[in-house]
Structure formats: structure tokens, C-alpha cells
Write a protein that holds these residues in place. Structure first.
Motif, PDB file in Angstrom:
ATOM      1  N   GLU A 126       0.426   5.558  -7.775  1.00  0.00           N
ATOM      2  CA  GLU A 126       0.013   5.393  -6.532  1.00  0.00           C
ATOM      3  C   GLU A 126       1.073   5.887  -5.299  1.00  0.00           C
ATOM      4  O   GLU A 126       0.569   6.543  -4.483  1.00  0.00           O
ATOM      5  N   ARG A 130      -0.359   8.260  -2.900  1.00  0.00           N
ATOM      6  CA  ARG A 130      -0.348   8.339  -1.357  1.00  0.00           C
ATOM      7  C   ARG A 130       0.183   9.487  -0.635  1.00  0.00           C
ATOM      8  O   ARG A 130      -0.370   9.813   0.341  1.00  0.00           O
ATOM      9  N   LEU A 147      -7.618   5.419  -1.135  1.00  0.00           N
ATOM     10  CA  LEU A 147      -6.688   5.206  -2.036  1.00  0.00           C
ATOM     11  C   LEU A 147      -7.340   4.631  -3.223  1.00  0.00           C
ATOM     12  O   LEU A 147      -6.854   4.714  -4.438  1.00  0.00           O
TER      13      LEU A 147
END
Length: 163
Positions: A126, A130, A147
Motif C-alpha cells: 500500500e 500510494r 487506492l
């Protein structure tokens, strides 16, 4: 007397032979000369990412690259993501299922960026994703669904679950 330069491109697996003015951008050549209008032009300054394509597997802002610089390269646009007419690419499927788009203008650039990145970095987490997503701009979604879609696509591409 025309100053057009003959150019050979391989776009989404197809060969294109076109003639372009020396200062014509890759984005304009894709849209106007190849008829591939999925690559969008947002800012034309390389800031928004709507024009992102993959050139030899690397993300490129096609509004900043001259078409002649793409001679004999492999270019992949949003039209080339899906494996066939019956199936979506896992990133496209994840965006569809997780509402990763609203107006859709920035979507082609995000799809190409994410697909290219995940194909090269299937174990991206993650935090890393990002950072990748931060290079493209979206005015509508607030990024959370982008996302979520990206994380879902990453899991699907690793074979952990379908998007």
C-alpha cells in the motif's frame, strides 16, 4: 514542402507507419494519427498524468514526448490493456468493481500507470502504491476508491483473489 518525418511505431502490438511533424507529441500522434483516443490530454505540461502511456514498459507522459522519440518502440495505451474483447485487465476490472472512477477523464492514465507498475512489481504494498498513485491527478474521486481499486488489482494479479 512538408517537414513530416516518417515514423514506425508499435502500439498495442500493432505496427503503425505514420508521418509526423518533428515537434508533434506522442499523445497527438496516438490520438490523431493512430486513432487511439483513449490517451487523454489534460494539462499538456506533464503534471496531471492523464496522458500516461507505457513506452517499452516504462510510464511516460505522452504530452511531453515527441512522437519521433518513440521510433521503433513498443507503446501501450489504455486500449491495449485488456487481453481480448471479452475480458478486462485486472486493473480495469478492479476499477469497475470498486468505483475507482467518476468522470473518467483521468482514468486511462491511472489504468496504464497502475497496470504497468503492478506487472513489474507484483508484490507492491500500500505505501509503495500510494507513492505511485501520487504522480497522477484526479479532480473527482478523492483517491480512496482509486487506492482501493489498485490494492484489489494487486491482489488479483498476485493470484490472491479476483478483483
Amino acid at each position: 514542402m512538408s517537414s513530416a518525418i516518417p515514423l514506425r511505431l508499435y502500439v498495442n502490438g500493432d505496427r503503425y507507419e505514420i508521418a509526423v511533424e518533428p515537434r508533434r507529441t506522442l499523445a497527438d500522434a496516438l490520438r490523431e494519427d493512430c486513432g487511439l483516443t483513449g490517451t487523454h490530454l489534460g494539462c499538456e505540461h506533464g503534471v496531471c498524468g492523464a496522458c500516461t502511456v507505457l513506452v517499452d514498459g516504462q510510464p511516460v507522459r505522452s504530452c511531453l514526448m515527441f512522437a519521433v522519440q518513440a521510433e521503433d518502440t513498443s507503446v501501450r495505451t489504455v486500449e491495449g490493456l485488456a487481453p481480448d474483447e471479452e475480458h478486462l485487465h485486472p486493473v480495469q476490472q478492479a476499477f469497475w468493481e470498486n468505483h475507482g472512477l467518476q468522470c473518467g477523464f483521468c482514468t486511462p492514465g491511472f489504468l496504464v500507470l497502475i497496470a504497468g507498475y503492478l506487472e513489474e512489481h507484483p508484490d507492491a504494498g500500500e505505501t509503495e502504491l500510494r507513492e505511485v498513485l501520487s504522480s497522477n491527478l484526479c479532480r473527482c474521486t478523492g483517491y480512496q476508491n482509486i487506492l482501493t481499486s489498485t490494492m484489489c488489482a494487486a491482489r488479483a494479479m498476485r493470484g490472491e483473489e479476483r478483483p
